[in-house]
Write a protein that holds these residues in place. Sequence first.
Motif, PDB file in Angstrom:
ATOM      1  N   THR A   1      -4.104   6.754   2.398  1.00  0.00           N
ATOM      2  CA  THR A   1      -3.894   6.750   0.954  1.00  0.00           C
ATOM      3  C   THR A   1      -4.930   5.825   0.340  1.00  0.00           C
ATOM      4  O   THR A   1      -5.214   4.751   0.889  1.00  0.00           O
ATOM      5  N   GLN A   2      -5.533   6.244  -0.729  1.00  0.00           N
ATOM      6  CA  GLN A   2      -6.590   5.457  -1.387  1.00  0.00           C
ATOM      7  C   GLN A   2      -7.690   5.055  -0.402  1.00  0.00           C
ATOM      8  O   GLN A   2      -8.254   3.965  -0.481  1.00  0.00           O
TER       9      GLN A   2
ATOM     10  N   HIS B   1      -1.528  13.791  -0.809  1.00  0.00           N
ATOM     11  CA  HIS B   1      -1.727  14.861   0.152  1.00  0.00           C
ATOM     12  C   HIS B   1      -2.569  14.468   1.364  1.00  0.00           C
ATOM     13  O   HIS B   1      -2.854  15.308   2.218  1.00  0.00           O
ATOM     14  N   ASP B   2      -2.953  13.200   1.465  1.00  0.00           N
ATOM     15  CA  ASP B   2      -3.728  12.745   2.618  1.00  0.00           C
ATOM     16  C   ASP B   2      -2.844  12.140   3.708  1.00  0.00           C
ATOM     17  O   ASP B   2      -3.348  11.650   4.712  1.00  0.00           O
ATOM     18  N   LEU B   3      -1.540  12.177   3.506  1.00  0.00           N
ATOM     19  CA  LEU B   3      -0.607  11.673   4.501  1.00  0.00           C
ATOM     20  C   LEU B   3      -0.381  12.732   5.571  1.00  0.00           C
ATOM     21  O   LEU B   3      -0.470  13.929   5.308  1.00  0.00           O
ATOM     22  N   ARG B   4      -0.047  12.289   6.786  1.00  0.00           N
ATOM     23  CA  ARG B   4       0.169  13.217   7.896  1.00  0.00           C
ATOM     24  C   ARG B   4       1.430  12.843   8.671  1.00  0.00           C
ATOM     25  O   ARG B   4       1.774  11.662   8.777  1.00  0.00           O
ATOM     26  N   LYS B   5       2.089  13.868   9.220  1.00  0.00           N
ATOM     27  CA  LYS B   5       3.262  13.637  10.059  1.00  0.00           C
ATOM     28  C   LYS B   5       2.881  12.852  11.312  1.00  0.00           C
ATOM     29  O   LYS B   5       1.792  13.056  11.858  1.00  0.00           O
ATOM     30  N   ALA B   6       3.764  12.004  11.762  1.00  0.00           N
ATOM     31  CA  ALA B   6       3.610  11.407  13.082  1.00  0.00           C
ATOM     32  C   ALA B   6       4.012  12.458  14.117  1.00  0.00           C
ATOM     33  O   ALA B   6       4.975  13.213  13.914  1.00  0.00           O
ATOM     34  N   GLY B   7       3.291  12.515  15.230  1.00  0.00           N
ATOM     35  CA  GLY B   7       3.563  13.517  16.251  1.00  0.00           C
ATOM     36  C   GLY B   7       4.843  13.261  17.020  1.00  0.00           C
ATOM     37  O   GLY B   7       5.338  12.128  17.088  1.00  0.00           O
ATOM     38  N   LYS B   8       5.388  14.326  17.613  1.00  0.00           N
ATOM     39  CA  LYS B   8       6.636  14.223  18.377  1.00  0.00           C
ATOM     40  C   LYS B   8       6.514  13.220  19.513  1.00  0.00           C
ATOM     41  O   LYS B   8       7.428  12.406  19.736  1.00  0.00           O
ATOM     42  N   GLU B   9       5.409  13.265  20.249  1.00  0.00           N
ATOM     43  CA  GLU B   9       5.251  12.344  21.377  1.00  0.00           C
ATOM     44  C   GLU B   9       5.243  10.893  20.906  1.00  0.00           C
ATOM     45  O   GLU B   9       5.818  10.012  21.565  1.00  0.00           O
ATOM     46  N   VAL B  10       4.607  10.648  19.757  1.00  0.00           N
ATOM     47  CA  VAL B  10       4.556   9.282  19.219  1.00  0.00           C
ATOM     48  C   VAL B  10       5.954   8.813  18.818  1.00  0.00           C
ATOM     49  O   VAL B  10       6.372   7.693  19.143  1.00  0.00           O
ATOM     50  N   LEU B  11       6.692   9.677  18.118  1.00  0.00           N
ATOM     51  CA  LEU B  11       8.041   9.308  17.699  1.00  0.00           C
ATOM     52  C   LEU B  11       8.958   9.105  18.899  1.00  0.00           C
ATOM     53  O   LEU B  11       9.776   8.175  18.918  1.00  0.00           O
ATOM     54  N   ASP B  12       8.816   9.958  19.907  1.00  0.00           N
ATOM     55  CA  ASP B  12       9.633   9.795  21.114  1.00  0.00           C
ATOM     56  C   ASP B  12       9.321   8.470  21.808  1.00  0.00           C
ATOM     57  O   ASP B  12      10.223   7.804  22.332  1.00  0.00           O
ATOM     58  N   ARG B  13       8.043   8.097  21.830  1.00  0.00           N
ATOM     59  CA  ARG B  13       7.657   6.824  22.448  1.00  0.00           C
ATOM     60  C   ARG B  13       8.289   5.646  21.724  1.00  0.00           C
ATOM     61  O   ARG B  13       8.852   4.735  22.352  1.00  0.00           O
TER      62      ARG B  13
ATOM     63  N   LEU C   1       0.815  -1.210   0.000  1.00  0.00           N
ATOM     64  CA  LEU C   1       0.000   0.000   0.000  1.00  0.00           C
ATOM     65  C   LEU C   1       0.850   1.262   0.000  1.00  0.00           C
ATOM     66  O   LEU C   1       0.528   2.232  -0.702  1.00  0.00           O
ATOM     67  N   VAL C   2       1.951   1.269   0.746  1.00  0.00           N
ATOM     68  CA  VAL C   2       2.715   2.496   0.988  1.00  0.00           C
ATOM     69  C   VAL C   2       4.037   2.537   0.207  1.00  0.00           C
ATOM     70  O   VAL C   2       4.321   3.500  -0.498  1.00  0.00           O
ATOM     71  N   ASP C   3       4.854   1.495   0.328  1.00  0.00           N
ATOM     72  CA  ASP C   3       6.147   1.481  -0.368  1.00  0.00           C
ATOM     73  C   ASP C   3       5.992   1.098  -1.840  1.00  0.00           C
ATOM     74  O   ASP C   3       6.806   1.488  -2.673  1.00  0.00           O
ATOM     75  N   ARG C   4       5.006   0.320  -2.153  1.00  0.00           N
ATOM     76  CA  ARG C   4       4.621  -0.035  -3.512  1.00  0.00           C
ATOM     77  C   ARG C   4       5.796  -0.523  -4.372  1.00  0.00           C
ATOM     78  O   ARG C   4       6.219   0.147  -5.318  1.00  0.00           O
ATOM     79  N   PRO C   5       6.347  -1.693  -4.050  1.00  0.00           N
ATOM     80  CA  PRO C   5       7.447  -2.236  -4.859  1.00  0.00           C
ATOM     81  C   PRO C   5       7.033  -2.383  -6.320  1.00  0.00           C
ATOM     82  O   PRO C   5       5.896  -2.754  -6.625  1.00  0.00           O
TER      83      PRO C   5
END
Length: 258
Positions: free
Chosen positions: A190-191, A230-242, A155-159
């Motif tokens: 996405t989709q 354009h429907d993708l979103r950043k992961a939040g700082k707290e999530v990445l820190d976790r 779905l995301v990397d789409r080889p």
Amino acid sequence: MSTIIYPSPVFGPVHSRRLGVSLGINLLPEDGKFCTFDCVYCECGFNKDHRPHRPLPTREEVYTVLEERLKDMHENGPHPDVLTFAGNGEPTLHPEFAGIIEDVVRLRNHYFPEAKISVLSNATQVLKPEVFNALLKVDNNIQKLDTVNPDYIELVDRPTGHYDVQQIIDQLKAFSGHVIIQTMFMTGSTQGKSVDNTTPEFVEPWLKVVQEIKPRQVMIYTIDRETPDHDLRKAGKEVLDRIGEQVREAGFEVSVSY
């Protein structure tokens, strides 16, 4: 639509969130993408929208242009922290990748022996012995592993061709620690399907595989530039820190880029 296409065979230097002052080496055509993935988050856009028409730079071209740039940087600055193989797709696709690595090591040793050599790769070519052995010669062998979930990869990397994630994982283990795992975490869709790989459903099996690979370092990052979907979103700082803390607790060095 995102359309960052890099010059070839050398670009920059640029400031990298993860690597510092980086002189880019683009082994791919300067007028389009050439990649074995078609990631929905790729800053260079979708493959179909940027088909290249110009040839790959030759090994001789790469050597000549890179030496000229390094000479200039040695005399006038700035001094690079790293020489980074990146650009418009997958650098290890170049048929002379192994020889070019040897050339770059030689030039680095002459002009900036303190600089590191990095390769940013999606890991699709590590099964080729000549690519695998060349990657053992670089300082930062940075290989992508966004997930271990085959459906998410499709779905995301789409080889663009056959891709067996377990086969890739087994080969990453064969680096015996001479590898850095790089993972994109994000949310959104996405989709009409979720791309959120920050939940335990994705993080726990991914972390288990990281422990099996035993990398020197893990690089966690999220969206930083415009994406073609354009429907993708950043992961939040707290999530990445976790997630980063989970990696540390598992015993690995980790860098987190927000």
